[in-house]
Design a protein around this motif. Sequence first.
Motif, PDB file in Angstrom:
ATOM      1  N   HIS A  20       0.780  12.242  -0.880  1.00 48.02           N
ATOM      2  CA  HIS A  20      -0.384  11.377  -0.623  1.00 48.02           C
ATOM      3  C   HIS A  20      -1.152  11.855   0.614  1.00 48.02           C
ATOM      4  N   LYS A  25      -5.010  11.305   1.278  1.00 44.36           N
ATOM      5  CA  LYS A  25      -4.813   9.899   0.913  1.00 44.36           C
ATOM      6  C   LYS A  25      -5.405   9.508  -0.435  1.00 44.36           C
ATOM      7  N   PRO A  27      -4.952   8.365  -4.156  1.00 39.94           N
ATOM      8  CA  PRO A  27      -3.852   7.581  -4.726  1.00 39.94           C
ATOM      9  C   PRO A  27      -2.815   8.461  -5.429  1.00 39.94           C
ATOM     10  N   ARG A  39       3.631   3.364  -6.032  1.00 42.59           N
ATOM     11  CA  ARG A  39       2.177   3.555  -6.089  1.00 42.59           C
ATOM     12  C   ARG A  39       1.685   3.450  -4.662  1.00 42.59           C
ATOM     13  N   GLU A  41      -1.633   4.007  -1.984  1.00 45.63           N
ATOM     14  CA  GLU A  41      -3.078   4.151  -1.793  1.00 45.63           C
ATOM     15  C   GLU A  41      -3.428   3.869  -0.346  1.00 45.63           C
ATOM     16  N   LYS A  42      -4.400   4.601   0.184  1.00 45.64           N
ATOM     17  CA  LYS A  42      -4.926   4.389   1.537  1.00 45.64           C
ATOM     18  C   LYS A  42      -3.821   4.326   2.584  1.00 45.64           C
ATOM     19  N   TYR A  74      -5.352   2.023 -12.719  1.00 40.97           N
ATOM     20  CA  TYR A  74      -6.246   3.180 -12.763  1.00 40.97           C
ATOM     21  C   TYR A  74      -7.050   3.220 -14.064  1.00 40.97           C
TER      22      TYR A  74
END
Length: 127
Positions: A20, A25, A27, A39, A41-42, A74
């Motif tokens: 990641h 970063k 996803p 999972r 993200e960010k 997604y």
Amino acid sequence: MLSLKFTDSKDIFPFAYAVHMLVNKAPVTMRSKENPGVRIEKGKLLDDMYEGYVLKQAIDTGEILRVTPIVGPYKNVSVIVVPIIENRDITGAIGIVDLTAGIFEELHSITRRPEIMKFLPDDAFPK
């Protein structure tokens, strides 16, 4: 060597998080063959029981998948999912949002606009 096949999300997380960060970063999702995964993200872990039907497809088929899911977090977003193979055995999969897909789709649609098409040769873009 510990096989990924039965690894849980707690042990998958550090590797998935490293990927990641490597992809600025974007996803990232990852799971083992037998257990749900993560999972991210960010910079944050959003789900540590992530099933991921495209991840499962990659595990089942052993193929690299470049698809746009129709359900899930997604939905309608291009992703790339790669099976993880250890000693010829598929033990898991990792996926990423395909940040380039939208760019090329937009470029393709722009070049097909009627006001631009008149300047391009007929064989520039197959119809």
